[in-house]
Design a protein around this motif. Structure first.
Motif, PDB file in Angstrom:
ATOM      1  N   LEU A  71       0.733  -1.133  -0.079  1.00 46.40           N
ATOM      2  CA  LEU A  71       0.035   0.077  -0.014  1.00 46.40           C
ATOM      3  C   LEU A  71       0.829   1.311   0.087  1.00 46.40           C
ATOM      4  O   LEU A  71       0.303   2.318   0.205  1.00 46.40           O
ATOM      5  N   VAL A  95      -6.578   5.171  -1.211  1.00 53.22           N
ATOM      6  CA  VAL A  95      -5.253   4.651  -0.423  1.00 53.22           C
ATOM      7  C   VAL A  95      -4.929   4.743   0.862  1.00 53.22           C
ATOM      8  O   VAL A  95      -4.559   3.987   1.793  1.00 53.22           O
ATOM      9  N   GLN A 128      -4.739   2.200   4.121  1.00 44.24           N
ATOM     10  CA  GLN A 128      -3.559   2.061   4.997  1.00 44.24           C
ATOM     11  C   GLN A 128      -4.267   2.011   6.420  1.00 44.24           C
ATOM     12  O   GLN A 128      -3.641   1.597   7.203  1.00 44.24           O
TER      13      GLN A 128
END
Length: 246
Positions: A151, A191, A195
Motif C-alpha cells: 500500500l 489509498v 492504510q
C-alpha cells in the motif's frame, strides 16, 4: 484417548443425526477443529447455545479416531445475539467466519484466532461501521497469512512514490510502469483509507467518505478472494458503505 482444552470461535455447524451437530471451530492453540457435539439440538442440552456461530467458548474435547467430541463448553464471549439482531453485523460476521474457515492449518494461528475474536467483539458492540470492521479484518487476516497488500511503494517492482493503481493479482498498489491496461485507478483518499484499515486507525476510518469506503471495500474484497483462490459467498450479502447501513 486423551482429552484437551482450548479457547475457540465457532465458525459453522452442521446437523448430525437427530440431536447432534458437527461444529467447526477456530481454536487458539490447536488450529481449526471439527468435533461432534452430542445432544446439543435437544432443548435439555446444557451447552448447545454456547456452540452456535460467532460464539467464543472454552471447550474440553475428547480426542476421537475421526472426529473429536465436545465434552464441556463454557462461554467466553456471547456475541451471537447482538450480531444477529442487526443485518449488517450479521452478514459481516458471516463473511469473517467464512474467511477464517478458508484458512489452511498452517495459517490457523493464535494471531488469527485473536483477530477474529476482536472483530466479532467490535461487531457485537457496534463500535464502528460493520463493513469497516469486516474490511479491516480481511486485510489483517491476509497479512497474517503472508499476503499483506503493498500500500506504499509499488508492490511489484518496489518503486517509491505515490502510486494510484491497484492490482490484486500483483499484490496491491503498483506504479504506472507495472500496471496493466485497464487496471483500477485509486485516489489518494482511498489509498489512505486502505492504510488506516490495515493499521487500525479508527478515527480516520470512521471519518472517511462513503465513496472512499465503498471503493476500499471493493478493492479489499477482490484482493482477499484472489488470494483465497475462490469467492467468499457471504460477501454478496454484505451492504455497501454507500448504503449508509450501520
Amino acid at each position: 484417548m486423551p482429552t484437551y482444552r482450548d479457547e475457540v470461535v465457532v465458525l459453522r455447524t452442521h446437523k448430525l443425526g437427530e440431536a447432534d451437530r458437527i461444529v467447526t471451530m477456530l481454536s487458539r492453540r490447536h488450529g481449526k477443529l471439527r468435533a461432534v457435539a452430542k445432544g446439543v439440538r435437544r432443548t435439555s442440552s446444557r451447552f448447545g447455545a454456547r456452540l452456535e456461530p460467532f460464539m467464543v467458548a472454552d471447550v474440553q474435547l475428547y480426542q476421537g479416531r475421526s472426529l473429536d467430541i465436545v465434552q464441556q463448553a463454557e462461554s467466553l464471549g456471547s456475541y451471537g445475539a447482538d450480531i444477529a439482531a442487526h443485518y449488517d453485523r450479521y452478514t459481516s460476521a458471516h463473511a469473517m467466519v467464512e474467511t477464517a474457515d478458508r484458512l489452511n492449518e498452517a495459517e490457523a494461528t493464535p494471531q488469527q484466532y485473536l483477530l477474529l475474536v476482536g472483530g466479532l467483539r467490535a461487531l457485537a458492540r457496534g463500535d464502528h461501521a460493520s463493513r469497516s470492521v469486516l474490511d479491516s479484518y480481511l486485510l489483517r487476516a491476509m497479512a497474517l497469512s503472508g499476503w499483506a497488500p503493498g500500500l506504499g511503494e509499488c508492490a511489484r517492482c518496489g518503486r517509491a512514490g505515490t502510486h494510484d493503481t491497484f492490482v490484486a493479482q500483483q499484490g496491491g498498489i503498483v506504479c504506472s510502469d507495472c500496471a496493466p491496461t485497464g487496471a483500477a485507478r485509486v485516489d489518494r483518499a482511498t489509498v489512505g483509507l486502505l492504510q488506516s484499515l490495515m493499521a487500525g486507525e479508527w478515527e480516520r476510518v470512521d471519518a472517511a467518505s462513503a465513496a472512499s469506503s465503498a471503493a476500499a471495500s471493493g478493492l479489499i474484497a477482490a484482493y482477499a478472494q484472489w488470494h483465497l483462490e475462490r469467492g467468499i459467498r457471504s460477501l454478496s450479502h454484505v451492504a455497501s458503505p454507500q448504503e449508509g447501513i450501520r
